[in-house]
Design a protein around this motif. Sequence first.
Motif, PDB file in Angstrom:
ATOM      1  N   GLY A   1      10.399  -3.705  -0.982  1.00  0.00           N
ATOM      2  CA  GLY A   1       9.629  -3.826   0.254  1.00  0.00           C
ATOM      3  C   GLY A   1      10.180  -2.879   1.317  1.00  0.00           C
ATOM      4  N   ALA A   2      11.500  -2.810   1.416  1.00  0.00           N
ATOM      5  CA  ALA A   2      12.138  -1.899   2.375  1.00  0.00           C
ATOM      6  C   ALA A   2      11.846  -0.444   2.009  1.00  0.00           C
ATOM      7  N   LEU A   3      11.929  -0.122   0.723  1.00  0.00           N
ATOM      8  CA  LEU A   3      11.615   1.250   0.300  1.00  0.00           C
ATOM      9  C   LEU A   3      10.163   1.595   0.609  1.00  0.00           C
TER      10      LEU A   3
ATOM     11  N   ARG B   1       0.834  -1.206   0.000  1.00  0.00           N
ATOM     12  CA  ARG B   1       0.000   0.000   0.000  1.00  0.00           C
ATOM     13  C   ARG B   1       0.871   1.259   0.000  1.00  0.00           C
ATOM     14  N   CYS B   2       1.861   1.254  -0.884  1.00  0.00           N
ATOM     15  CA  CYS B   2       2.811   2.364  -0.981  1.00  0.00           C
ATOM     16  C   CYS B   2       2.480   3.218  -2.195  1.00  0.00           C
ATOM     17  N   ARG B   3       1.776   4.273  -1.945  1.00  0.00           N
ATOM     18  CA  ARG B   3       1.301   5.168  -3.002  1.00  0.00           C
ATOM     19  C   ARG B   3       2.459   5.783  -3.789  1.00  0.00           C
ATOM     20  N   TYR B   4       3.503   6.226  -3.082  1.00  0.00           N
ATOM     21  CA  TYR B   4       4.630   6.861  -3.764  1.00  0.00           C
ATOM     22  C   TYR B   4       5.312   5.876  -4.710  1.00  0.00           C
ATOM     23  N   GLU B   5       5.646   4.700  -4.219  1.00  0.00           N
ATOM     24  CA  GLU B   5       6.322   3.693  -5.042  1.00  0.00           C
ATOM     25  C   GLU B   5       5.445   3.287  -6.221  1.00  0.00           C
ATOM     26  N   TRP B   6       4.157   3.106  -5.972  1.00  0.00           N
ATOM     27  CA  TRP B   6       3.218   2.745  -7.039  1.00  0.00           C
ATOM     28  C   TRP B   6       3.221   3.811  -8.127  1.00  0.00           C
ATOM     29  N   ALA B   7       3.031   5.062  -7.745  1.00  0.00           N
ATOM     30  CA  ALA B   7       2.926   6.145  -8.730  1.00  0.00           C
ATOM     31  C   ALA B   7       4.194   6.244  -9.574  1.00  0.00           C
ATOM     32  N   GLN B   8       5.349   6.186  -8.946  1.00  0.00           N
ATOM     33  CA  GLN B   8       6.609   6.291  -9.685  1.00  0.00           C
ATOM     34  C   GLN B   8       6.782   5.122 -10.660  1.00  0.00           C
TER      35      GLN B   8
END
Length: 176
Positions: A149-151, A75-82
């Motif tokens: 996963g860590a990011l 559920r990482c919005r930033y990672e998803w968007a990039q």
Amino acid sequence: MTRLEPVPYEKWDAEALKPLTGGRQVPPSNALGLLVRHPRLAKAFLTFNTHLLMRSSLPPKTRELVILRVAWRRRCRYEWAQHVLIGRQEGVSEKDLAGIRAGDPTLLNRAVDELDTVSALSDATYAELAEELDEHQLMDLVFTVGAYGALAMAFNTFEVELDPGIDDGGFGVGAD
């Protein structure tokens, strides 16, 4: 609201970013602005992450499908968007994105899900992957899941905001 404000672009430590940039200038990014708050960590992590992002033995589309599944699961919005942006450049389709969101039973989704859930691959999943990937690619896949996963954990914990002008890549659509 972010928990740790990114270092302003004009104050970035170029040496800390050198593993990623090679000394060339890169555009502002909230992720890099966060990392340069801790220059030694940034330099070490970016050395590793640059391999995964730019020198991985995985085909670029495969790499992006894996990263996107990690981002969705975490559920990482930033990672998803990039990585929606990067993935589209590597051939990731809207159908692929929908399958990631829905948890379609693809081999890559299954591999990411197993690694993220139990930190290992089942014998069946490993055998299927080994038919398609060589040993370097298998290693790059496992380390990509772990690193991203860590990011995701860091981006979520420190509430890294999307960069200006970047939408969330359909993050709010669908659910597992």
